[in-house]
Design a protein around this motif. Structure first.
Motif, PDB file in Angstrom:
ATOM      1  N   ALA A  19      42.100  33.291  34.993  1.00  0.00           N
ATOM      2  CA  ALA A  19      40.899  34.089  34.734  1.00  0.00           C
ATOM      3  C   ALA A  19      40.376  34.712  36.029  1.00  0.00           C
ATOM      4  O   ALA A  19      40.019  35.905  36.060  1.00  0.00           O
ATOM      5  CB  ALA A  19      39.808  33.229  34.090  1.00  0.00           C
ATOM      6  N   TRP A  20      40.337  33.937  37.094  1.00  0.00           N
ATOM      7  CA  TRP A  20      39.861  34.454  38.376  1.00  0.00           C
ATOM      8  C   TRP A  20      40.826  35.492  38.928  1.00  0.00           C
ATOM      9  O   TRP A  20      40.415  36.536  39.434  1.00  0.00           O
ATOM     10  CB  TRP A  20      39.654  33.317  39.377  1.00  0.00           C
ATOM     11  CG  TRP A  20      39.080  33.811  40.668  1.00  0.00           C
ATOM     12  CD1 TRP A  20      37.754  33.989  40.962  1.00  0.00           C
ATOM     13  CD2 TRP A  20      39.803  34.229  41.829  1.00  0.00           C
ATOM     14  NE1 TRP A  20      37.621  34.498  42.245  1.00  0.00           N
ATOM     15  CE2 TRP A  20      38.860  34.651  42.790  1.00  0.00           C
ATOM     16  CE3 TRP A  20      41.163  34.293  42.146  1.00  0.00           C
ATOM     17  CZ2 TRP A  20      39.230  35.124  44.047  1.00  0.00           C
ATOM     18  CZ3 TRP A  20      41.536  34.763  43.401  1.00  0.00           C
ATOM     19  CH2 TRP A  20      40.564  35.171  44.330  1.00  0.00           C
ATOM     20  N   GLN A  21      42.125  35.222  38.828  1.00  0.00           N
ATOM     21  CA  GLN A  21      43.136  36.161  39.325  1.00  0.00           C
ATOM     22  C   GLN A  21      43.037  37.506  38.604  1.00  0.00           C
ATOM     23  O   GLN A  21      43.091  38.570  39.238  1.00  0.00           O
ATOM     24  CB  GLN A  21      44.542  35.576  39.160  1.00  0.00           C
ATOM     25  CG  GLN A  21      44.795  34.355  40.013  1.00  0.00           C
ATOM     26  CD  GLN A  21      46.049  33.597  39.613  1.00  0.00           C
ATOM     27  OE1 GLN A  21      46.830  34.037  38.773  1.00  0.00           O
ATOM     28  NE2 GLN A  21      46.246  32.428  40.221  1.00  0.00           N
ATOM     29  N   ASN A  25      31.288  34.307  39.525  1.00  0.00           N
ATOM     30  CA  ASN A  25      30.788  33.263  38.626  1.00  0.00           C
ATOM     31  C   ASN A  25      31.882  32.290  38.221  1.00  0.00           C
ATOM     32  O   ASN A  25      31.615  31.094  38.066  1.00  0.00           O
ATOM     33  CB  ASN A  25      30.112  33.892  37.408  1.00  0.00           C
ATOM     34  CG  ASN A  25      28.695  34.279  37.710  1.00  0.00           C
ATOM     35  OD1 ASN A  25      27.847  33.422  37.910  1.00  0.00           O
ATOM     36  ND2 ASN A  25      28.430  35.575  37.787  1.00  0.00           N
ATOM     37  N   ILE A  26      33.098  32.768  38.070  1.00  0.00           N
ATOM     38  CA  ILE A  26      34.216  31.858  37.794  1.00  0.00           C
ATOM     39  C   ILE A  26      34.359  30.880  38.959  1.00  0.00           C
ATOM     40  O   ILE A  26      34.446  29.661  38.763  1.00  0.00           O
ATOM     41  CB  ILE A  26      35.531  32.634  37.570  1.00  0.00           C
ATOM     42  CG1 ILE A  26      35.440  33.501  36.310  1.00  0.00           C
ATOM     43  CG2 ILE A  26      36.712  31.671  37.477  1.00  0.00           C
ATOM     44  CD1 ILE A  26      36.556  34.536  36.196  1.00  0.00           C
ATOM     45  N   ALA A  27      34.371  31.420  40.178  1.00  0.00           N
ATOM     46  CA  ALA A  27      34.541  30.587  41.377  1.00  0.00           C
ATOM     47  C   ALA A  27      33.388  29.602  41.537  1.00  0.00           C
ATOM     48  O   ALA A  27      33.605  28.404  41.755  1.00  0.00           O
ATOM     49  CB  ALA A  27      34.655  31.483  42.616  1.00  0.00           C
ATOM     50  N   GLU A  76      28.295  22.870  33.653  1.00  0.00           N
ATOM     51  CA  GLU A  76      27.910  23.989  34.514  1.00  0.00           C
ATOM     52  C   GLU A  76      29.013  25.047  34.556  1.00  0.00           C
ATOM     53  O   GLU A  76      28.728  26.250  34.552  1.00  0.00           O
ATOM     54  CB  GLU A  76      27.586  23.500  35.923  1.00  0.00           C
ATOM     55  CG  GLU A  76      26.267  22.767  36.000  1.00  0.00           C
ATOM     56  CD  GLU A  76      25.866  22.463  37.430  1.00  0.00           C
ATOM     57  OE1 GLU A  76      25.770  23.404  38.228  1.00  0.00           O
ATOM     58  OE2 GLU A  76      25.665  21.272  37.723  1.00  0.00           O
ATOM     59  N   PHE A  77      30.264  24.600  34.593  1.00  0.00           N
ATOM     60  CA  PHE A  77      31.379  25.545  34.605  1.00  0.00           C
ATOM     61  C   PHE A  77      31.334  26.397  33.340  1.00  0.00           C
ATOM     62  O   PHE A  77      31.489  27.622  33.395  1.00  0.00           O
ATOM     63  CB  PHE A  77      32.705  24.794  34.733  1.00  0.00           C
ATOM     64  CG  PHE A  77      33.909  25.670  34.952  1.00  0.00           C
ATOM     65  CD1 PHE A  77      33.820  26.881  35.625  1.00  0.00           C
ATOM     66  CD2 PHE A  77      35.159  25.273  34.507  1.00  0.00           C
ATOM     67  CE1 PHE A  77      34.942  27.685  35.839  1.00  0.00           C
ATOM     68  CE2 PHE A  77      36.286  26.049  34.714  1.00  0.00           C
ATOM     69  CZ  PHE A  77      36.180  27.259  35.382  1.00  0.00           C
ATOM     70  N   HIS A  78      31.087  25.768  32.205  1.00  0.00           N
ATOM     71  CA  HIS A  78      30.978  26.487  30.931  1.00  0.00           C
ATOM     72  C   HIS A  78      29.880  27.545  31.010  1.00  0.00           C
ATOM     73  O   HIS A  78      30.064  28.689  30.573  1.00  0.00           O
ATOM     74  CB  HIS A  78      30.700  25.497  29.795  1.00  0.00           C
ATOM     75  CG  HIS A  78      30.711  26.118  28.447  1.00  0.00           C
ATOM     76  ND1 HIS A  78      29.585  26.708  27.888  1.00  0.00           N
ATOM     77  CD2 HIS A  78      31.706  26.262  27.541  1.00  0.00           C
ATOM     78  CE1 HIS A  78      29.895  27.173  26.699  1.00  0.00           C
ATOM     79  NE2 HIS A  78      31.174  26.918  26.462  1.00  0.00           N
TER      80      HIS A  78
END
Length: 128
Positions: free
Chosen positions: A12-14, A52-54, A64-66
């Protein structure tokens, strides 16, 4: 999150990073580059996705990640909406619009799937 140790490993980040790069490239061309407001807004929204992903990943808490993934997905919707403005104002052509929209759609789908997985892990952790 279990086998991944760095946010850079997340697909997702990539993909968000690749989208951001393309947004920056397209906003530096022609009339688009002269619309400082839209250029700034779409660049900030694109950067917000990957940031926000990072940030969410680094919190090391699934809840929190969710939440951060939800914000990232919302920023992705913002990019898609702004792409409509760009094509309507003829800052980008239809081919570039479709290519960037496809990238943004892919990021949104991946984020949605990742959110579901993180939520499943969170529930398993709570019940286990």
């Amino acid at each position: 999150m279990s086998h991944i140790t760095r946010f850079e490993e997340l697909i997702a980040w990539q993909k968000a990073r690749a989208l951001t790069k393309e947004i920056y490239k397209i906003t530096r061309q022609g009339a688009f580059a002269k619309d400082y407001g839209l250029t700034n807004q779409i660049q900030r929204a694109a950067v917000s996705i990957m940031s926000n992903i990072a940030e969410g990943f680094e919190r090391n808490k699934r809840g929190e990640f969710h939440q951060f993934l939800s914000i990232a997905k919302s920023s992705c919707a913002e990019v898609r909406s702004q792409l409509y403005v760009a094509v309507d104002c003829e800052y980008i052509n239809q081919k570039d619009f479709e290519r960037l929209m496809a990238q943004a759609d892919e990021v949104a789908r991946i984020l949605g799937a990742l959110r579901v997985r993180v939520e499943q892990q969170r529930k398993q952790q709570q019940s286990g």
